[in-house]
Structures are given as structure tokens and as C-alpha cells.
Scaffold this active site. Structure first.
Site, PDB file in Angstrom:
ATOM      1  N   HIS A  16       0.929  -1.299   0.119  1.00  0.00           N
ATOM      2  CA  HIS A  16       0.129   0.095   0.093  1.00  0.00           C
ATOM      3  C   HIS A  16       0.880   1.229  -0.055  1.00  0.00           C
ATOM      4  CE1 HIS A  16      -3.407  -2.435   1.847  1.00  0.00           C
ATOM      5  NE2 HIS A  16      -3.132  -2.828   0.732  1.00  0.00           N
ATOM      6  N   HIS A  20      -9.554  -1.740  -4.905  1.00  0.00           N
ATOM      7  CA  HIS A  20      -8.458  -2.054  -3.862  1.00  0.00           C
ATOM      8  C   HIS A  20      -7.422  -3.025  -4.669  1.00  0.00           C
ATOM      9  CE1 HIS A  20      -6.181  -2.282  -0.358  1.00  0.00           C
ATOM     10  NE2 HIS A  20      -5.972  -3.644  -0.461  1.00  0.00           N
ATOM     11  N   ASP A  43      -3.480  -2.726  -5.353  1.00  0.00           N
ATOM     12  CA  ASP A  43      -2.240  -3.559  -4.886  1.00  0.00           C
ATOM     13  C   ASP A  43      -1.347  -3.676  -5.896  1.00  0.00           C
ATOM     14  OD1 ASP A  43      -3.305  -4.078  -2.186  1.00  0.00           O
ATOM     15  OD2 ASP A  43      -4.418  -5.803  -2.972  1.00  0.00           O
ATOM     16  N   HIS A  55      -1.633 -10.906  -5.421  1.00  0.00           N
ATOM     17  CA  HIS A  55      -0.228 -10.440  -5.141  1.00  0.00           C
ATOM     18  C   HIS A  55       0.578 -11.699  -5.791  1.00  0.00           C
ATOM     19  CE1 HIS A  55      -1.154  -7.410  -2.548  1.00  0.00           C
ATOM     20  NE2 HIS A  55      -2.011  -8.069  -1.696  1.00  0.00           N
TER      21      HIS A  55
HETATM   22 ZN    ZN Z   1      -4.070  -4.635  -0.301  1.00  0.00          ZN
END
Ligand code: ZN
Length: 272
Positions: free
Chosen positions: A75, A228, A232, A255
């Protein structure tokens, strides 16, 4: 375009989402060609790039070096990338970047309070020489050469359904449309993470909990979840160590997939 840094140091304190421990960061100006560097209170330092050890999990991106680990770097890196800050030093006390409200909003506000300084050296933005794609079952990420950064992102989750977004990067769009989107987690998953010793700092204050009966707090945008995910990606992609121009498509990403793309980009640009 010239490289940038911030004009003065700023401090951010808070609880880490996974460790549940109090931590503090001080973000300070840095000269041209420094990139983003993490410094630990006892002077060891870690330059952010894909050569530092990256451990990606479904719940966050961890950098590891010399026995140190920094949890949840995505973040703060997202805020720096979103505001096009090329150089900064981040002094970390603790093991995890403070989660604040689960978004990048607090980082963006602090960085903007500090002010952005233009340095005397030209930016060296990564240009992709060829398309890169990674598919993994029904998930995929696909990056095409471009002269600017734009991202298409689509997700599908239980109780959320399908959400999708098209984002053409600019610092003001990042600040208004992406930075305030918060982390989310699912009721059962959070119980499981807690038994595994993760999400110790997870609460209604720093994430949206999604469950059968709806969401734990009103949404900031109807499509806050996909925003969001894009937030990321903006952070994970900054593990390249510098900004990139590309058109990136992501379907059901996370991720792991983001970091795989970063590693492949690094290979492709090193090959040339
Ligand atoms: Zn995040």
C-alpha cells in the site's frame, strides 16, 4: 519528465494488519536515482526492487533481506507509484507497514502534505519491449507495450460477484479513485488466518469484512473491491524499482500473479 522526491519527512504510525503490532514509518526525501529504500532503525537498509526477496502471499507482499522482513509493503509502494514519487527513504520501526484504514489514503495525504519536489535528473520509465502473459487456470495477467500506464482489472468473488474497472493512470485519478479503496477479507477466511497467526491486527477499522450478511461497513465506491485490487497492483508493480508504461489486463488477480508479472518483466528487460 524529471524524477521526483518529497520536500520534507513525514511520519505515520499504526497497527500492522497481520502482525497486530504497533509500528512507525518515517518517509524522507532522497536524491535522484535512489529509488525507494527501506531503512531499519538499526541502520541496515533494503532497496526496493525485484532482486530483494519477495514473498507474495494471498494476503500481502513481504520483502525479506538479511533476516529482516517487512510485511505489507504494497500500500505504501502503491501510494508512491500513484503519486509518481521516484525516490524516497522509508525508515521502519517494527516489522510491518501500518495498515491505517486498509487503503492508501493516509499515505497519499501525508505524501501530499510533505509536497513533491522535482529533481534535476530525467526519469527512466520502463518500456516493455514485447507482450508478456501469465495464465494460471481461470486467472491471468497480460501486459502490452504502451507509452502510458493503463490497467483493466476484473474480479469475481462470492457475495461480491463480478467487478471490473478500466484505469488510465494519472496522479489525480489515483488519489481520487484508487487510493481510498480498502482491503477486504471474507468472514471464514479471517477466522482461518487468525488460527494461522495472521490478520492479528485485522479489524473492522482497517478492512471490509465480507460475509453472508453483507459488508462490515458502507462502501466508499460500489466497486471498491476491484479498486483495491488495482491499488495492490500499483504497489506490487513498483517492486520493479521504477515506474513502467504498459497496458495491463488482469483477471482474478492477486499478489502472487502481480509478483510473477514483475519477475517476468525484469527478465525480459534484463535480456535486452
Ligand atoms: Zn491491499
Amino acid at each position: 519528465m524529471k524524477q521526483t522526491t518529497i520536500k520534507s519527512s513525514v511520519e505515520i504510525k499504526g497497527i500492522g494488519l497481520h502482525t497486530g503490532k504497533e509500528s512507525r514509518i518515517i518517509i524522507s526525501p532522497a536524491p535522484a536515482d535512489t529509488g525507494i529504500v527501506f531503512n531499519f532503525a538499526d541502520k541496515d537498509s533494503l532497496k526496493v526492487n525485484v532482486d530483494s526477496m519477495i514473498i507474495s502471499t494471498n494476503r500481502g507482499t513481504i520483502l525479506a533481506h538479511n533476516g529482516y522482513s517487512i510485511y505489507t509493503v504494497e500500500h505504501i509502494l502503491s501510494a508512491l507509484n500513484g503519486l509518481e514519487i521516484d525516490n524516497a527513504e522509508i525508515m521502519l520501526e517494527g516489522e510491518e507497514i501500518p495498515s491505517c484504514d486498509g487503503s492508501a489514503k493516509a499515505f497519499v495525504e501525508k505524501l501530499k502534505d510533505a509536497g513533491i519536489e522535482i529533481l534535476g535528473k530525467a526519469r527512466n520509465i520502463i518500456q516493455l519491449p514485447e507482450p508478456i502473459w501469465i495464465f494460471n487456470g481461470d486467472k491471468g495477467i497480460f501486459a502490452l507495450p504502451s507509452d502510458r500506464l493503463s490497467i483493466y482489472y476484473a474480479i469475481e468473488f462470492p457475495w461480491i460477484g463480478k467487478q471490473w474497472i478500466f484505469y488510465e493512470h494519472s496522479p489525480s485519478r489515483y488519489e481520487q479513485e484508487i487510493a481510498p479503496a480498502r482491503t477486504f477479507g471474507f468472514e471464514e477466511e479471517i477466522e482461518m488466518l487468525m488460527t494461522e497467526g495472521l490478520a492479528k491486527g485485522g479489524s473492522f477499522l482497517n478492512s471490509i469484512i465480507v460475509g453472508r450478511n453483507g459488508y462490515s461497513s458502507p462502501l466508499r465506491y460500489p466497486d471498491e473491491f476491484v479498486r483495491h485490487k488495482l491499488l495492490d497492483l500499483m504497489g506490487d508493480i513498483y517492486l520493479l524499482g521504477r515506474r513502467i508504461n504498459a497496458t495491463i489486463f488482469v483477471v482474478k488477480g492477486g499478489h502472487n500473479l502481480h509478483v510473477e508479472l514483475v519477475k517476468r518483466i525484469k527478465e525480459v528487460i534484463n535480456d535486452r
